[in-house]
Motif scaffolding. Sequence first.
Motif, PDB file in Angstrom:
ATOM      1  N   GLU A 551       3.585   9.762  -0.111  1.00 41.55           N
ATOM      2  CA  GLU A 551       4.688   9.048   0.499  1.00 41.55           C
ATOM      3  C   GLU A 551       5.028   9.648   1.861  1.00 41.55           C
ATOM      4  OE1 GLU A 551       8.369   9.485  -1.639  1.00 41.55           O
ATOM      5  OE2 GLU A 551       7.771  11.428  -2.449  1.00 41.55           O
ATOM      6  N   ASN A 552       5.435   8.764   2.778  1.00 44.44           N
ATOM      7  CA  ASN A 552       6.061   9.184   4.035  1.00 44.44           C
ATOM      8  C   ASN A 552       7.231   8.242   4.289  1.00 44.44           C
ATOM      9  OD1 ASN A 552       4.949   6.810   5.014  1.00 44.44           O
ATOM     10  ND2 ASN A 552       3.433   7.819   6.318  1.00 44.44           N
ATOM     11  N   GLN A 553       7.793   8.321   5.499  1.00 45.36           N
ATOM     12  CA  GLN A 553       9.003   7.536   5.738  1.00 45.36           C
ATOM     13  C   GLN A 553       8.760   6.035   5.797  1.00 45.36           C
ATOM     14  OE1 GLN A 553       7.621   9.796   7.790  1.00 45.36           O
ATOM     15  NE2 GLN A 553       8.191   9.452   9.932  1.00 45.36           N
ATOM     16  N   TYR A 554       7.479   5.628   5.795  1.00 47.20           N
ATOM     17  CA  TYR A 554       7.183   4.203   5.892  1.00 47.20           C
ATOM     18  C   TYR A 554       6.776   3.583   4.565  1.00 47.20           C
ATOM     19  CZ  TYR A 554       7.105   5.536  10.785  1.00 47.20           C
ATOM     20  OH  TYR A 554       7.428   6.038  12.013  1.00 47.20           O
ATOM     21  N   GLY A 555       6.619   4.389   3.507  1.00 49.56           N
ATOM     22  CA  GLY A 555       6.276   3.826   2.206  1.00 49.56           C
ATOM     23  C   GLY A 555       5.590   4.851   1.320  1.00 49.56           C
ATOM     24  N   GLN A 556       5.142   4.408   0.170  1.00 50.40           N
ATOM     25  CA  GLN A 556       4.491   5.287  -0.786  1.00 50.40           C
ATOM     26  C   GLN A 556       3.463   4.511  -1.586  1.00 50.40           C
ATOM     27  OE1 GLN A 556       7.861   6.499  -3.217  1.00 50.40           O
ATOM     28  NE2 GLN A 556       7.284   5.059  -4.823  1.00 50.40           N
ATOM     29  N   THR A 557       2.560   5.271  -2.236  1.00 48.33           N
ATOM     30  CA  THR A 557       1.559   4.663  -3.099  1.00 48.33           C
ATOM     31  C   THR A 557       1.147   5.680  -4.147  1.00 48.33           C
ATOM     32  OG1 THR A 557      -0.607   3.566  -3.180  1.00 48.33           O
ATOM     33  CG2 THR A 557      -0.354   5.366  -1.619  1.00 48.33           C
ATOM     34  N   ASN A 558       0.807   5.180  -5.342  1.00 46.90           N
ATOM     35  CA  ASN A 558       0.394   6.028  -6.453  1.00 46.90           C
ATOM     36  C   ASN A 558      -1.108   5.951  -6.638  1.00 46.90           C
ATOM     37  OD1 ASN A 558       3.005   6.933  -7.261  1.00 46.90           O
ATOM     38  ND2 ASN A 558       3.363   4.926  -8.190  1.00 46.90           N
ATOM     39  N   SER A 559      -1.670   7.075  -7.051  1.00 43.44           N
ATOM     40  CA  SER A 559      -3.105   7.107  -7.323  1.00 43.44           C
ATOM     41  C   SER A 559      -3.376   6.570  -8.716  1.00 43.44           C
ATOM     42  CB  SER A 559      -3.629   8.540  -7.212  1.00 43.44           C
ATOM     43  OG  SER A 559      -3.170   9.307  -8.319  1.00 43.44           O
ATOM     44  N   THR A 560      -4.616   6.294  -8.976  1.00 41.31           N
ATOM     45  CA  THR A 560      -5.017   5.991 -10.338  1.00 41.31           C
ATOM     46  C   THR A 560      -5.033   7.284 -11.142  1.00 41.31           C
ATOM     47  OG1 THR A 560      -7.337   6.223  -9.710  1.00 41.31           O
ATOM     48  CG2 THR A 560      -6.399   4.011  -9.624  1.00 41.31           C
ATOM     49  N   SER A 561      -4.970   7.176 -12.463  1.00 41.19           N
ATOM     50  CA  SER A 561      -4.932   8.357 -13.325  1.00 41.19           C
ATOM     51  C   SER A 561      -6.320   8.977 -13.443  1.00 41.19           C
ATOM     52  CB  SER A 561      -4.412   7.980 -14.710  1.00 41.19           C
ATOM     53  OG  SER A 561      -3.080   7.508 -14.613  1.00 41.19           O
TER      54      SER A 561
END
Length: 797
Positions: A551-561
Amino acid sequence: MSLREAARGLVFFLLSVLAVQGEDGWRFTYAPTQICTIKGSTVTIHCTFSHPSRINDHDVTVERTFWFTEVQNKEPEDLRTDSKYAGRVQNHCGESDCTLTITDLRESDSHVYEFMLITGQGGRFIGSPGVKLTVTGFSVLITKTSWCTYPSCTWSDVQCHTSCVLNNRPSYVWYINGQNKQRQNLHFTHNFYSEDSVSCAVKGFENSPSAPVCVHGNSCNRVNYRDRSICAFKGSSVDISVDYHSFYNPTSKFWFVAEPNDRWRYGNKAKIQEQVGRFQVLETAGGRSTLRISNLRESDSAHYRFIFDPYTWWTSLPGTTLTVKDPDLQVQVIWSPSGPTLTCHSSCLLSERSSFVWYKNGTKIQGETSPSFRGLLDPGDFYSCAYERHRSLPVYAPKVPSVLMSHPGDIFKDSSVTLTCSSDAYPPHTYAWNKENQKLGSEPHLVLSSIQSSDSGEYYCTAENELGKTSSKYVLINVKYAPQTSIVSVSPPGVIVEGRPVNLTCSSDSNPAATFTWYKESRTLFRGPEGVYRFSSISSGDGGVYRCKSENQYGQTNSTSLHLDVQYAPKPPSVSASPSAETVEGSSVNLTCSSDANPAANYTWYKENKDSPKASVQIFTIADIRAEHGGNYLCAAENRRGRRHATLRLTVVTGAWKSMVTGTILAVFLLFILLAVFLWSRRHKSITQQSECSKRADGGAQLGPVSDQRPAAPAVLQDDLEYTSICFNQSQTDAVYSNIRWVHPPREREEDKEEEDGVEYSAVRFHSSATGTGSQEDVEHSSPLYSTVKLNYKSTM
């Protein structure tokens, strides 16, 4: 026929074959290889070429092309830099062909012309053998002469001659004493007088006639112009010269203005020498007249002729054509193998006899009067040329370019940005855009539409002309965007083994850099700027499912497990027997071995002191157990990471022992039950006696002191007689219970003995301490179970 069409028609080909050089993929083709043409015409020389696309794993690019004349022991020189060709040569080159055009041909232009190609890697290739050009003029040949009646007059046959073989049967123009005789054949027969001169020209090229020739001797009337055409700048000065000879002493001579094909008769045109101010006629010995015109005007553009008496009655022989133009001097920069060369160029074909002036940074360069400047050029200097006080604009290499960005501030993904490059240079320069070492375009504007993260980087532009090349400063484009992806990877890759170091890396494409959060299942591990989770020595308990968040100030994303599978050797095995490790002969038993391992362990059972395995299973079943089955059994748990083992003792019980063991177990069981009942009963009676003693005390009952006298045995035994109730006076203290033992009862009568079967006696011995010595009393009674209770106490009396 127009003049241009005539020029094309008078390029004569002596040989039309292909010149090919096919070595190593290079090919040059000339068509034709020999050309013969006449003076004053225009010629076009053509070459096509090809080259390999790659040499030594590098792309082949053509950087420079030029034509040159073959000169022994001399470096090839671009014709455009040669002062003899100034203003008369043009190159038109494409990707696979190049054309050389030479105008106003002169006999001195007769040479072999070759084409040179220079690649971006510095290779130099010449197409040989080139094209041989022959330039020739016309001359009059007197082929036959016969006398007539008058000695001063003869019939002569003359021929218009050239060294070129003329095709298409051209028409000719014949002049006698400058008058057009309207003859069109190659040969001309006429009755010539001693003072007559004759000249010829090809129709369409009347401006380039042959020199006049005397039919008889060398003293005929003739006029020969030094220049058939002159171009000059407005405001400058010009000299128009003619060489002449008169058969008689001339009575008058003068210059006049007329159209090229005008018939002139005396008195119809004003004499130029009668004008004053700007016109001046200069006469020199040897028959040369020069008309000098100063401060030229555009109205001075005309056709100028010279005549003398008695050569004044008629003339149509072309004179000199003067063209006056506005000054348009400019410096051309022409590349050559020895470096850039400057040429003073104009739309006017300035006479090669003209004098030029060169300037560097505004200061006159002494000794430079040629139309071409060959001195050492500095990219930081300004150069200009002048002719007749008319000066060109300066030329200079490009200054350091500046770059303007259309979108200041932060640049976000999918937006549009335009970069503009500007530089000051003359002659006009070209632009090129680069990102690091990647070429992007050749326009002054670089448009980045729908910008992506891959467009981030340092950009710069270059400005280049023939004098030099300069580059701008770097401009950083930093595209901001939220994390695009989060990918978890394991290092080192492959199988993960317990005890080794392991790193989990979370990779994310984002700008600015992302902050990472690590999770195992639903538990948060840590959060920080580094995307690496380290195990210095991974253990079996570290296995599981991991994931990360970027994540940064413009958004976030999750990885696959990511499932982390940690392999390890078997743990110490656990062994057991079911139903028991002590089993009876003839029964069956299951020996079970279990161990924690990854990958799962393989199990092998061994009998003590036996090398061969008994079974390779986790549960080893022994049915119908015999005595020889007893002993120690070893279980080995093994996988590719290691091996561990454990031992189990198996005891086999035979049939005799079975009954004994069963009886023993039952007796012990009953003994425990009796003991429990006995203890409970004593506790109950104790509580009852204490209650009765308390009542007696309350009723005034008093026990006397115990003396040494032995109490008499009861004479009569009563049913349910208990000798277990013991009361102590509350005034007595320090009661001590000890010496509980089995004693024999006293002899009694047989009849009493029979009645006392099954009665339990308790003998209680009291030890008291008073002023005298205490006494002991043993009470003996025959019973299946005897006990002695010894009580020690002190008397308070």
